[in-house]
Design a protein around this motif. Structure first.
Motif, PDB file in Angstrom:
ATOM      1  N   SER A  68     -22.739 -23.678  44.283  1.00  0.00           N
ATOM      2  CA  SER A  68     -22.806 -24.908  43.487  1.00  0.00           C
ATOM      3  C   SER A  68     -23.396 -26.062  44.298  1.00  0.00           C
ATOM      4  O   SER A  68     -23.887 -27.031  43.735  1.00  0.00           O
ATOM      5  N   HIS A  69     -23.308 -25.971  45.631  1.00  0.00           N
ATOM      6  CA  HIS A  69     -23.776 -27.023  46.541  1.00  0.00           C
ATOM      7  C   HIS A  69     -22.985 -28.316  46.383  1.00  0.00           C
ATOM      8  O   HIS A  69     -23.439 -29.374  46.796  1.00  0.00           O
ATOM      9  N   ARG A 105     -22.726 -17.714  42.731  1.00  0.00           N
ATOM     10  CA  ARG A 105     -23.875 -18.589  42.925  1.00  0.00           C
ATOM     11  C   ARG A 105     -23.386 -19.914  43.503  1.00  0.00           C
ATOM     12  O   ARG A 105     -22.436 -20.510  42.987  1.00  0.00           O
ATOM     13  N   PRO A 109     -35.232 -34.134  39.692  1.00  0.00           N
ATOM     14  CA  PRO A 109     -36.125 -33.203  40.393  1.00  0.00           C
ATOM     15  C   PRO A 109     -37.575 -33.670  40.353  1.00  0.00           C
ATOM     16  O   PRO A 109     -37.963 -34.469  39.490  1.00  0.00           O
ATOM     17  N   GLN A 131     -37.708 -23.340  46.766  1.00  0.00           N
ATOM     18  CA  GLN A 131     -37.691 -24.242  45.609  1.00  0.00           C
ATOM     19  C   GLN A 131     -38.091 -23.506  44.334  1.00  0.00           C
ATOM     20  O   GLN A 131     -37.596 -23.822  43.245  1.00  0.00           O
ATOM     21  N   GLN A 132     -38.953 -22.498  44.434  1.00  0.00           N
ATOM     22  CA  GLN A 132     -39.365 -21.752  43.243  1.00  0.00           C
ATOM     23  C   GLN A 132     -38.209 -20.970  42.629  1.00  0.00           C
ATOM     24  O   GLN A 132     -38.229 -20.669  41.434  1.00  0.00           O
ATOM     25  N   LEU A 133     -37.216 -20.641  43.432  1.00  0.00           N
ATOM     26  CA  LEU A 133     -36.059 -19.912  42.906  1.00  0.00           C
ATOM     27  C   LEU A 133     -35.239 -20.781  41.965  1.00  0.00           C
ATOM     28  O   LEU A 133     -34.604 -20.278  41.037  1.00  0.00           O
ATOM     29  N   GLU A 134     -35.232 -22.097  42.216  1.00  0.00           N
ATOM     30  CA  GLU A 134     -34.551 -23.055  41.344  1.00  0.00           C
ATOM     31  C   GLU A 134     -35.456 -24.270  41.173  1.00  0.00           C
ATOM     32  O   GLU A 134     -35.216 -25.320  41.758  1.00  0.00           O
ATOM     33  N   PRO A 135     -36.506 -24.133  40.344  1.00  0.00           N
ATOM     34  CA  PRO A 135     -37.517 -25.197  40.269  1.00  0.00           C
ATOM     35  C   PRO A 135     -36.986 -26.537  39.762  1.00  0.00           C
ATOM     36  O   PRO A 135     -37.568 -27.576  40.074  1.00  0.00           O
ATOM     37  N   GLN A 136     -35.900 -26.539  38.995  1.00  0.00           N
ATOM     38  CA  GLN A 136     -35.355 -27.785  38.482  1.00  0.00           C
ATOM     39  C   GLN A 136     -34.235 -28.338  39.354  1.00  0.00           C
ATOM     40  O   GLN A 136     -33.548 -29.290  38.966  1.00  0.00           O
ATOM     41  N   SER A 137     -34.066 -27.772  40.542  1.00  0.00           N
ATOM     42  CA  SER A 137     -33.005 -28.215  41.439  1.00  0.00           C
ATOM     43  C   SER A 137     -33.456 -29.422  42.248  1.00  0.00           C
ATOM     44  O   SER A 137     -34.617 -29.533  42.638  1.00  0.00           O
TER      45      SER A 137
END
Length: 318
Positions: free
Chosen positions: A227-228, A225, A114, A23-29
């Motif tokens: 997109s999910h 990267r 988020p 989660q720290q890699l994309e904190p606003q995800s």
């Protein structure tokens, strides 16, 4: 397996630690948000529903845990406030033909918000009223505090509490014997020293030389990267085929899961041309009966690595 002190703040479980790091890699995800919508038909008392939510948060520390950093490392800070507020929206002013689309828009918007893991427990509830006797409850969790089993526990308890409170009765639920923080401490104690070294040695050996990526044939190039943006396709399997798969599984002393996994690996090697196939599968990991009534993040992803070189028969592979 005993209750541990809550001061100082207990560490995360190993399950939580790896997910927190991702989660720290994309904190606003919102990728690891777990939204659970439930359609409710019939008369509903929102104040009773909210009381049930508060009681569940009181019973389960995971639902009132935030994750601040202490000396650079995340910890579980368990709050004493057991409130789980219920935000309400009324969709009755919308024309009947537009209510479902507006409901969908609201649910998607809520699910994609988020969480700030350091500031507040990562769970929230929304109640949308479509008609006097039709509502949709959306409870959104962060995966750090829940898994599929936990969602079932949550909904079962909410139903039991609502029924009891609506009838003027006290909670019929027994108190949980332990809490998730106790599980985290127990898990870490079991993997200290030689125990952890043995596990790491096993998996390093199992995954030595594993391919980092499996290239599938596709009509679009793999983006740099993810997109999910995915989709779900439901396929109904005829009962005769299911029975045949079960018969094959029994004959080979395998579970149905093992048989379907072998079929999937066979498909993967044929489509990719690679014989070294790794598949990750989630496992519930509630290895003791005390864990079964708890809400928390127990699930673990296990890797099955299979060598399909030499063109084995399906029975050999299975």
């Amino acid at each position: 397996l005993v209750r541990v002190p809550r001061e100082p703040a207990p560490p995360l479980s190993l399950n939580q630690q790896r997910l927190w790091l991702v989660q720290q890699l994309e904190p606003q995800s919102a990728l690891y948000n777990v939204p659970q919508p439930v359609r409710l038909r019939g008369p509903l008392l929102p104040e009773i529903l909210e009381r049930g939510l508060h009681e569940i948060a009181r019973r389960h520390e995971a639902l009132r845990t935030r994750f601040p950093k202490l000396a650079g490392q995340p910890v579980q800070e368990i709050l004493t406030d057991a409130a789980l507020p219920l935000r309400q929206i009324d969709l009755r002013p919308f024309p009947p033909s537009e209510r479902e689309s507006e409901l969908h828009r609201q649910l998607i918007s809520e699910a994609l918000q988020p969480f700030d893991l350091e500031q507040a427990p990562p769970v929230r509830a929304l109640l949308a009223r479509l008609a006097d006797t039709e509502h949709v409850l959306l409870v959104t969790f962060h995966h750090l505090i829940t898994d599929a089993w936990s969602v079932t526990v949550f909904l079962d308890e909410l139903a039991a509490l609502y029924e009891a409170f609506a009838e003027g009765r006290p909670s019929p639920l027994p108190e949980p014997p332990i809490q998730y923080a106790d599980y985290a401490a127990w898990q870490r104690q079991g993997l200290e020293g030689e125990g952890l070294a043995e596990q790491l040695s096993y998996w390093r050996h199992q995954l030595t030389g594993a391919p980092a990526l499996l290239e599938w044939p596709a009509d679009h190039p793999r983006p740099a990267r993810q997109s999910h943006r995915g989709a779900r396709h439901l396929v109904q399997v005829e009962s005769e085929l299911v029975q045949a798969l079960q018969d094959l599984s029994q004959a080979e002393h395998a579970t149905l899961f093992m048989t379907v996994l072998a079929a999937w690996q066979t498909l993967a090697t044929r489509l990719t041309g690679h014989a070294d196939i790794l598949v990750g599968s989630p496992a519930g990991h509630r290895v003791r009966s005390e864990f079964e009534p708890l809400i928390g993040f127990f699930v673990n992803t296990l890797v099955t690595r299979t060598d399909l070189s030499g063109d084995p028969s399906f029975r050999e592979l299975l």
